[in-house]
Design a protein around this motif. Structure first.
Motif, PDB file in Angstrom:
ATOM      1  N   ASN A  42       0.845  -1.187   0.000  1.00 42.57           N
ATOM      2  CA  ASN A  42       0.000   0.000   0.000  1.00 42.57           C
ATOM      3  C   ASN A  42       0.888   1.246   0.000  1.00 42.57           C
ATOM      4  N   SER A  43       0.834   2.020  -1.073  1.00 40.20           N
ATOM      5  CA  SER A  43       1.731   3.164  -1.199  1.00 40.20           C
ATOM      6  C   SER A  43       1.521   4.198  -0.101  1.00 40.20           C
ATOM      7  N   LYS A  44       0.322   4.258   0.475  1.00 40.13           N
ATOM      8  CA  LYS A  44       0.055   5.224   1.535  1.00 40.13           C
ATOM      9  C   LYS A  44       0.811   4.886   2.810  1.00 40.13           C
ATOM     10  N   ASN A  45       1.152   3.611   2.983  1.00 41.65           N
ATOM     11  CA  ASN A  45       1.859   3.181   4.188  1.00 41.65           C
ATOM     12  C   ASN A  45       3.343   2.916   3.935  1.00 41.65           C
ATOM     13  N   ARG A  46       3.777   3.092   2.710  1.00 41.24           N
ATOM     14  CA  ARG A  46       5.154   2.834   2.313  1.00 41.24           C
ATOM     15  C   ARG A  46       6.043   4.037   2.647  1.00 41.24           C
ATOM     16  N   THR A  47       7.346   3.809   2.784  1.00 41.47           N
ATOM     17  CA  THR A  47       8.293   4.916   2.898  1.00 41.47           C
ATOM     18  C   THR A  47       8.052   5.871   1.740  1.00 41.47           C
ATOM     19  N   SER A  48       7.887   7.139   2.057  1.00 37.59           N
ATOM     20  CA  SER A  48       7.415   8.070   1.028  1.00 37.59           C
ATOM     21  C   SER A  48       8.516   8.720   0.210  1.00 37.59           C
ATOM     22  N   SER A  49       9.732   8.836   0.755  1.00 36.01           N
ATOM     23  CA  SER A  49      10.800   9.521   0.030  1.00 36.01           C
ATOM     24  C   SER A  49      12.056   8.662  -0.001  1.00 36.01           C
TER      25      SER A  49
END
Length: 452
Positions: free
Chosen positions: A304-311
């Motif tokens: 889930n991209s919302k819970n993934r490391t963002s940067s």
């Protein structure tokens, strides 16, 4: 020599017998693609097209010779599979159907826009340098530096299936730092990170190549999408044209790339992971990596991209700590290049100074290029205002990981190491204590690093 016998690899030897008389390149080594430009054809009366370096779902990259600057380069052509066909002259392309026209024109515009952005990132040494871009033959092209080296995929083979952990950490860290700058400054995303698109040059520099453009090229055509993305490296959002993509998309692919080159084992495809197939934690396969690095990889591989490391910067923090530990304890490794136990890295300071005793000095930032020249309006460091020195005279890059300095001349009157004038535009390595001069000893400078 007849042009049809000219070697498509070195552009100088005769390949009439099937093997070049100069470089040894064999016709049997050539990659084939029915959509390619004719070999030894010219683009814009300037770029002589040679062999294929690589191709993917939306483009072909050729080795080429720039007759204006008399140098080898790489030319990338926008030719998305299933969207265009080559006309009878072998040069012009046409869209195969009206339904593809909108996607093609949009993708072509984005291709040119990204080339323009990349051309502005010349101060990021790890990003392949774009030198030219143009429209021709009803499609788009950009011209890049030609890089001599090996991809991480090729290095894996030379190492016997996986790259030693410290080397893998160092390479991914440097590639990731460049990727983070592209995200923040360029506002574009690679979308195709894999071991095939990270190169290591002969002098051990890392280069990001083949910037992807899948999101903009495919439009809403899911059949084209399935061709362009790289299964295994692509996160779930790349499997749907309706999903948003961002820096977190590249974070996932970079984490998969690191996992694969360090272990020799692939992470299952995103759809298979949704179906319940799991990957083994990095810590199980490489205990020397440590829990912190393993957990960083896990956070970057969240579906889930919302819970993934963002940067990318956030993802790389664990790499930074590992490299710091290895630098602080160079003799306490377990054979992988990583320290057996933790510890805190000793800070390292790098600086530029006037050669000899005394005189001013200038601190150098880590992993960032600075300009040296005579004018503060143009240069970051101004060691002299002598008018024989160019406003932008030379570039200096401090590589804190490899503990080396890279020097590139861009002046009218030359930068010298000893009495040898550097070739303009080429990069030279300086060791700790290395000296160079502006305009042959008008201003003598020295680079140094030391533990803080």
């Amino acid at each position: 020599m007849k042009n049809e016998y000219r070697c498509p690899n070195c552009f100088q030897g005769d390949i009439g017998t099937g093997r070049c008389t100069r470089c040894g390149f064999s016709r049997q080594e050539e990659k084939q693609n029915p959509m390619r430009l004719p070999e030894l054809s010219f683009l814009g009366n300037r770029y002589l097209i040679g062999r294929i370096l690589g191709y993917g779902g939306f483009g072909i990259t050729y080795k080429a010779f720039d007759v204006l600057n008399q140098c080898v380069c790489a030319v990338k052509e926008f030719v998305p599979i299933g969207v265009v066909a080559r006309q009878g002259d072998g040069m012009q392309v046409t869209v195969t159907s009206k339904s593809n026209l909108e996607d093609f024109e949009h993708g072509k515009r984005r291709f040119m826009e990204e080339a323009e952005v990349l051309k502005k990132l010349t101060d990021v040494p790890e990003v392949v340098q774009v030198m030219d871009y143009f429209m021709l033959n009803n499609t788009a092209y950009f011209v890049m530096e030609y890089i001599e080296g090996a991809t991480l995929k090729q290095l894996m083979k030379s190492y016997g299936g996986r790259i030693p952990l410290f080397n893998a950490v160092s390479m991914i860290y440097r590639a990731g730092m460049a990727l983070d700058q592209v995200h923040r400054r360029g506002g574009i995303f690679h979308r195709d990170i894999s071991p095939d698109n990270i190169m290591v040059t002969a002098d051990n520099r890392v280069k990001l190549i083949d910037f992807g453009n899948a999101k903009h090229i495919i439009g809403k055509r899911s059949q084209t999408l399935s061709v362009i993305l790289k299964h295994g490296y692509a996160p779930p959002e790349q499997y749907s044209s309706a999903s948003s993509q961002g820096s977190y998309t590249d974070v996932y692919s970079l984490a998969v790339t690191f996992y694969y080159v360090a272990t020799g084992i692939m992470v299952p495809n995103a759809p298979d992971r949704f179906g319940g197939e799991e990957y083994r934690p990095l810590l199980e396969l490489c205990p020397q990596a440590g829990a912190q690095l393993s957990e960083a990889v896990d956070r970057a591989l969240v579906l889930n991209s919302k819970n993934r490391t963002s940067s990318v910067a956030e993802f790389l923090y664990a790499f930074y700590l590992q490299l710091g530990k290895a630098a602080a304890y160079p003799d306490s490794t377990d054979g992988s290049g990583m320290p057996a136990q933790g510890g805190q890295a000793a800070p390292i300071k790098a600086y530029l100074k006037l050669a000899g005793d005394g005189g001013p000095s200038w601190s150098l930032p880590e992993n960032k290029q600075v300009m040296i020249g005579r004018s503060s309006n143009w240069a970051d460091i101004v060691p002299t205002n002598n008018r024989q020195v160019s406003k932008e005279h030379c570039k200096l890059f401090w590589d804190s990981l490899e503990r080396r300095f890279y020097l590139t001349d861009c002046s009218a009157n030359g930068t010298f190491i000893g009495n040898e004038r550097l070739k303009k535009g080429e990069t030279y390595i300086l060791p700790n204590g290395g000296q160079f001069s502006l305009v042959n000893h008008i201003c003598n400078l020295e680079v140094r690093w030391e533990n803080g």
